[in-house]
Design a protein around this motif. Structure first.
Motif, PDB file in Angstrom:
ATOM      1  N   GLY A 275       0.814  -1.204   0.000  1.00  0.00           N
ATOM      2  CA  GLY A 275       0.000   0.000   0.000  1.00  0.00           C
ATOM      3  C   GLY A 275       0.847   1.253   0.000  1.00  0.00           C
ATOM      4  N   VAL A 276       0.159   2.393  -0.020  1.00  0.00           N
ATOM      5  CA  VAL A 276       0.821   3.692  -0.014  1.00  0.00           C
ATOM      6  C   VAL A 276       0.179   4.555   1.060  1.00  0.00           C
ATOM      7  CG1 VAL A 276       1.313   5.777  -1.352  1.00  0.00           C
ATOM      8  CG2 VAL A 276       1.321   3.549  -2.486  1.00  0.00           C
ATOM      9  N   LEU A 277       0.999   5.130   1.910  1.00  0.00           N
ATOM     10  CA  LEU A 277       0.539   6.115   2.878  1.00  0.00           C
ATOM     11  C   LEU A 277       0.776   7.484   2.247  1.00  0.00           C
ATOM     12  CD1 LEU A 277       2.179   4.585   6.072  1.00  0.00           C
ATOM     13  CD2 LEU A 277      -0.207   4.410   5.369  1.00  0.00           C
ATOM     14  N   LYS A 278      -0.283   8.160   1.904  1.00  0.00           N
ATOM     15  CA  LYS A 278      -0.181   9.433   1.197  1.00  0.00           C
ATOM     16  C   LYS A 278       0.299  10.556   2.123  1.00  0.00           C
ATOM     17  CE  LYS A 278      -1.883   8.235  -2.829  1.00  0.00           C
ATOM     18  NZ  LYS A 278      -1.119   8.358  -4.049  1.00  0.00           N
ATOM     19  N   SER A 279       1.214  11.363   1.617  1.00  0.00           N
ATOM     20  CA  SER A 279       1.704  12.564   2.299  1.00  0.00           C
ATOM     21  C   SER A 279       2.047  12.294   3.761  1.00  0.00           C
ATOM     22  CB  SER A 279       0.667  13.682   2.198  1.00  0.00           C
ATOM     23  OG  SER A 279       0.382  13.962   0.853  1.00  0.00           O
ATOM     24  N   CYS A 280       2.812  11.264   3.987  1.00  0.00           N
ATOM     25  CA  CYS A 280       3.122  10.800   5.336  1.00  0.00           C
ATOM     26  C   CYS A 280       4.407  11.416   5.891  1.00  0.00           C
ATOM     27  CB  CYS A 280       3.242   9.277   5.308  1.00  0.00           C
ATOM     28  SG  CYS A 280       3.457   8.526   6.908  1.00  0.00           S
ATOM     29  N   GLY A 281       5.338  11.762   5.018  1.00  0.00           N
ATOM     30  CA  GLY A 281       6.615  12.307   5.470  1.00  0.00           C
ATOM     31  C   GLY A 281       6.876  13.685   4.904  1.00  0.00           C
ATOM     32  N   TRP A 282       7.626  14.469   5.650  1.00  0.00           N
ATOM     33  CA  TRP A 282       8.003  15.807   5.199  1.00  0.00           C
ATOM     34  C   TRP A 282       9.511  15.830   5.031  1.00  0.00           C
ATOM     35  CZ3 TRP A 282       5.899  20.037   3.265  1.00  0.00           C
ATOM     36  CH2 TRP A 282       6.615  21.231   3.280  1.00  0.00           C
ATOM     37  N   LYS A 283       9.988  16.032   3.793  1.00  0.00           N
ATOM     38  CA  LYS A 283      11.411  16.028   3.507  1.00  0.00           C
ATOM     39  C   LYS A 283      11.652  16.867   2.259  1.00  0.00           C
ATOM     40  CE  LYS A 283      15.110  12.593   3.039  1.00  0.00           C
ATOM     41  NZ  LYS A 283      15.388  11.153   2.970  1.00  0.00           N
ATOM     42  N   PHE A 284      12.754  17.565   2.210  1.00  0.00           N
ATOM     43  CA  PHE A 284      13.097  18.404   1.061  1.00  0.00           C
ATOM     44  C   PHE A 284      11.988  19.415   0.759  1.00  0.00           C
ATOM     45  CE2 PHE A 284      15.091  14.173  -0.074  1.00  0.00           C
ATOM     46  CZ  PHE A 284      16.354  14.508   0.399  1.00  0.00           C
ATOM     47  N   ASP A 285      11.389  19.961   1.830  1.00  0.00           N
ATOM     48  CA  ASP A 285      10.338  20.977   1.703  1.00  0.00           C
ATOM     49  C   ASP A 285       9.114  20.508   0.931  1.00  0.00           C
ATOM     50  OD1 ASP A 285      11.710  22.927   3.202  1.00  0.00           O
ATOM     51  OD2 ASP A 285      12.867  23.538   1.432  1.00  0.00           O
ATOM     52  N   GLN A 286       8.806  19.216   1.069  1.00  0.00           N
ATOM     53  CA  GLN A 286       7.602  18.704   0.417  1.00  0.00           C
ATOM     54  C   GLN A 286       7.069  17.488   1.163  1.00  0.00           C
ATOM     55  OE1 GLN A 286       8.374  17.171  -3.526  1.00  0.00           O
ATOM     56  NE2 GLN A 286      10.332  16.298  -2.920  1.00  0.00           N
ATOM     57  N   TRP A 287       5.779  17.233   0.983  1.00  0.00           N
ATOM     58  CA  TRP A 287       5.173  16.033   1.532  1.00  0.00           C
ATOM     59  C   TRP A 287       5.517  14.856   0.640  1.00  0.00           C
ATOM     60  CZ3 TRP A 287       3.551  15.821   6.248  1.00  0.00           C
ATOM     61  CH2 TRP A 287       3.062  16.968   6.871  1.00  0.00           C
ATOM     62  N   LEU A 288       5.859  13.735   1.262  1.00  0.00           N
ATOM     63  CA  LEU A 288       6.200  12.531   0.517  1.00  0.00           C
ATOM     64  C   LEU A 288       5.307  11.377   0.935  1.00  0.00           C
ATOM     65  CD1 LEU A 288      10.094  12.640   0.733  1.00  0.00           C
ATOM     66  CD2 LEU A 288       8.655  13.359  -1.174  1.00  0.00           C
ATOM     67  N   ASP A 289       4.937  10.566  -0.035  1.00  0.00           N
ATOM     68  CA  ASP A 289       4.223   9.332   0.251  1.00  0.00           C
ATOM     69  C   ASP A 289       5.210   8.309   0.803  1.00  0.00           C
ATOM     70  OD1 ASP A 289       2.060  10.563  -0.967  1.00  0.00           O
ATOM     71  OD2 ASP A 289       2.279   9.456  -2.852  1.00  0.00           O
ATOM     72  N   VAL A 290       4.682   7.291   1.437  1.00  0.00           N
ATOM     73  CA  VAL A 290       5.474   6.145   1.865  1.00  0.00           C
ATOM     74  C   VAL A 290       4.885   4.918   1.187  1.00  0.00           C
ATOM     75  CG1 VAL A 290       6.095   4.662   3.808  1.00  0.00           C
ATOM     76  CG2 VAL A 290       6.144   7.147   4.074  1.00  0.00           C
TER      77      VAL A 290
END
Length: 135
Positions: free
Chosen positions: A103-118
């Motif tokens: 699966g994908v956790l949407k907008s779970c991490g904040w890195k490089f000034d952007q939200w990232l999926d996991v």
């Protein structure tokens, strides 16, 4: 890095390094997925390649050997938690050695000034969940 490596090895888990002379091309290791006893047969993998080593099959070699050594250490489930759903290289190398998308956790991490999926992927090792583990 030295403390992380020592921690992994102290737990009896694999930590692999690929080098060309003194130049580290990549490394891979796994560590227990969660500290609670119920999860003692599941480990999360981590794999990193130097930019100049990417796209040459080294990731597949490292991940294949990591899975083999993790299985010998008693791991029944290897879990990939990939930061960024656009990380096509990591997703592809995991898929190439038998990992499946969970699966994908949407907008779970904040890195490089952007939200990232996991992106979450997994692979059974050895007998997986088909038999009870030796306790």
């Amino acid at each position: 890095m030295a403390n992380r490596r020592a921690d992994v090895l102290d737990k009896g888990l694999p930590y692999l390094v690929a080098a060309d002379g003194n130049n580290v091309l990549g490394f891979a290791y796994c560590n227990w997925f969660k500290p609670r006893p119920a999860y003692r047969f599941s480990a999360e993998d981590s794999i990193y390649l130097a930019p100049e080593a990417q796209g040459q099959g080294l990731g597949r070699v490292l991940l294949t050997e990591l899975a083999a050594q993790a299985e010998r250490a008693g791991v029944r489930k290897l879990i990939a938690i990939i930061g960024d759903s656009a990380n096509n290289g990591s997703i592809a190398v995991h898929r190439s050695v038998g990992f499946s998308m969970v699966g994908v956790l949407k907008s779970c991490g904040w890195k490089f000034d952007q939200w990232l999926d996991v992106v979450m992927m997994d692979r059974a090792l050895g007998e997986g969940a088909t038999t009870a583990p030796r306790l």
